[in-house]
Enzyme design. Structure first.
Site, mmCIF file in Angstrom:
data_model
loop_
_atom_site.group_PDB
_atom_site.id
_atom_site.type_symbol
_atom_site.label_atom_id
_atom_site.label_comp_id
_atom_site.label_asym_id
_atom_site.label_seq_id
_atom_site.Cartn_x
_atom_site.Cartn_y
_atom_site.Cartn_z
ATOM 1 N N HIS A 290 1.266 -0.764 0.052
ATOM 2 C CA HIS A 290 0.071 -0.265 -0.049
ATOM 3 C C HIS A 290 1.181 1.571 0.311
ATOM 4 O O HIS A 290 1.767 1.473 0.936
ATOM 5 C CB HIS A 290 -1.149 0.635 1.444
ATOM 6 C CG HIS A 290 -1.817 1.348 1.252
ATOM 7 N ND1 HIS A 290 -3.011 1.290 0.804
ATOM 8 C CD2 HIS A 290 -1.858 2.416 1.708
ATOM 9 C CE1 HIS A 290 -3.822 1.954 1.012
ATOM 10 N NE2 HIS A 290 -3.021 3.088 1.874
ATOM 11 N N TYR A 348 -15.097 5.403 3.181
ATOM 12 C CA TYR A 348 -13.530 4.964 3.264
ATOM 13 C C TYR A 348 -13.316 3.751 3.114
ATOM 14 O O TYR A 348 -13.927 2.988 4.503
ATOM 15 C CB TYR A 348 -13.077 6.197 4.057
ATOM 16 C CG TYR A 348 -11.676 6.450 4.418
ATOM 17 C CD1 TYR A 348 -11.154 6.549 3.497
ATOM 18 C CD2 TYR A 348 -10.768 5.834 5.831
ATOM 19 C CE1 TYR A 348 -9.363 6.516 3.397
ATOM 20 C CE2 TYR A 348 -9.465 5.697 5.795
ATOM 21 C CZ TYR A 348 -9.039 6.336 4.563
ATOM 22 O OH TYR A 348 -7.255 6.120 4.600
ATOM 23 N N HIS A 369 -2.980 4.463 14.961
ATOM 24 C CA HIS A 369 -4.041 4.418 14.724
ATOM 25 C C HIS A 369 -4.077 2.964 12.677
ATOM 26 O O HIS A 369 -3.218 3.347 12.325
ATOM 27 C CB HIS A 369 -4.816 5.981 13.551
ATOM 28 C CG HIS A 369 -3.899 6.620 12.553
ATOM 29 N ND1 HIS A 369 -2.951 7.467 13.098
ATOM 30 C CD2 HIS A 369 -3.980 7.121 11.572
ATOM 31 C CE1 HIS A 369 -2.251 7.963 12.463
ATOM 32 N NE2 HIS A 369 -2.720 7.346 11.410
#
Length: 434
Positions: A290, A348, A369
């Protein structure tokens, strides 16, 4: 309504527009006499001696100079805050909010009355950091005119359409577009067809510009040709107006005997502009892992640390995901940058529940997070076929400075105090075997 802006990065090319023929002087900017008996007034949003590639200024030719106004007196508004927020705590907790409600039909709320600050970073007087505001309105501003002396304003609409009158002309703005109004430019907001709502980044630092493309080369990301300036437009009205100025964190008002939107022509490279986010050319991985969100940067406000932004404006638009052998949603992370996110439409990919259009989240620097438990489980076991993210448009204001939430943001019932619970389902899977 608008002319194409044929450049953006560096802002070192000039644009010109006139509402009446031959209103622009030829060969010089400030001749002794100007056609139509106009006044010449220079508007500079950088220092006179800033390098040519970064220098931003425009010459305006107007019916009256801006100085024809009364003295400023305080204008009361307790919802607007500016950095630094004295004695305001800045807890490092993850935070998320539901959308602020649209104004009720029985009330009349204009843009200035509907502004509320969610968080701030840096120091406006030192010209670092940003303010993050939320706006909602259902009524025109009438003869009110607003501008900020503290920072340029990046509008990110989430709901509704509006017309913006500026000294340089009119712009039409709706969800899926953004607009930047330079520091010091006066404007008036008119909702069209109902209530409006959205987000504003008040950039205290260096003006926004396009990020460098680096190894990507000449194409990709946002292209200069897609940024639009307004066409010159003016009104010659001798009706009283009120100028509202945000200055050093406070609001002030001053009387004006006429409309300030009396610029008949202008030339330069400092003016409001807009951009359609659908024109952003997404660059993404076609192999594995990613990529960092920096590949989605539309605009950046640089800091004195190269590669470390005062503010980045980043979007997460519709795109293909094709990475092989990869956990595709945003990975778990802790980083030096502070992240404020908003959602314009859809959903999202890292948050299936709770993060809804018009909502917001804050993950400050080094606060961990990442995807919630259900997203982690689904992405860890998904069949990795090409996948199109269609109905989505999220954004992020990212800053090198911690973002301090306002008292309103900390105390509002719209804050989801159980947000941290979305990670409770992340249990230990370790068993010692490969």
């Amino acid at each position: 309504m608008v002319n194409q802006l044929t450049y953006l990065s560096g802002f070192n090319n000039e644009h010109e527009s006139e509402a009446l023929p031959n209103a622009l002087p030829k060969g010089q900017f400030c001749p002794q006499k100007i056609n139509y008996k106009l006044y010449a007034e220079q508007f500079s949003s950088t220092a006179f001696t800033a390098p040519r590639a970064e220098n931003r200024r425009s010459w305006t030719y107007r019916i009256r100079p801006s100085v024809t106004m009364g003295d400023f007196i305080p204008y009361e508004n307790t919802q607007i805050k500016t950095a630094p927020q004295a004695q305001q705590p800045c807890p490092p907790n993850v935070m998320r909010w539901d959308p602020l409600p649209l104004p009720a039909d029985i009330s009349y709320v204009d843009f200035v009355e509907g502004l509320v600050t969610i968080g701030t970073s840096g120091d406006a007087r030192q010209q670092t950091g940003m303010g993050i505001h939320y706006y909602s309105a259902n009524s025109p501003m009438g003869n009110k005119v607003f501008y900020s002396s503290d920072g340029e304003l990046l509008f990110v609409p989430q709901h509704g359409e509006m017309e913006i009158k500026t000294e340089f002309g009119k712009l039409h703005l709706s969800a899926g577009e953004i607009m930047v109004i330079p520091r010091g430019v006066r404007f008036n907001v008119i909702p069209l067809g109902g209530a409006i709502r959205g987000y504003i980044c008040e950039n205290y630092g260096q003006p926004f510009t396009l990020p460098e493309r680096g190894p990507v080369g000449a194409n990709g990301f946002a292209n200069q040709r897609d940024f639009l300036y307004p066409t010159a437009w003016f009104e010659d009205l001798d009706t009283p107006h009120v100028i509202i100025n945000k200055f050093c964190g406070l609001l002030y008002q001053a009387p004006l005997s006429h409309s300030p939107f009396d610029v008949v022509a202008w030339v330069g490279n400092s003016a409001p502009y807009k951009y359609k986010l659908a024109n952003f050319n997404v660059i993404n991985t076609v192999s594995f892992d990613h990529p960092d969100p920096s590949i989605f940067t539309v605009l950046t406000s640089p800091s004195e640390l190269e590669g470390t932004a005062n503010v980045d404006f980043v979007i997460f638009p519709p795109r293909w995901m094709v990475a092989e052998n990869t956990f595709r949603p945003p990975y778990f992370h802790r980083n030096v940058m502070s992240e404020f996110m908003g959602l314009i439409k859809g959903s999202y990919d890292a948050k299936e529940k709770g993060f809804v259009p018009g909502g917001m989240s804050l993950h400050n620097c080094f606060t961990p997070h990442g995807p919630e438990a259900s997203v982690f489980e689904a992405a860890s076991n998904a069949e990795l076929i090409p996948q199109k993210y269609k109905d989505t448009l999220a954004f992020m204001f990212e800053s090198r400075f911690p973002i301090a939430p306002t008292a309103f943001a900390l105390d509002t019932p719209l804050r989801q105090n159980d947000y941290v619970d979305c990670w409770k389902g992340l249990t230990k899977h370790f068993d010692g075997d490969i």
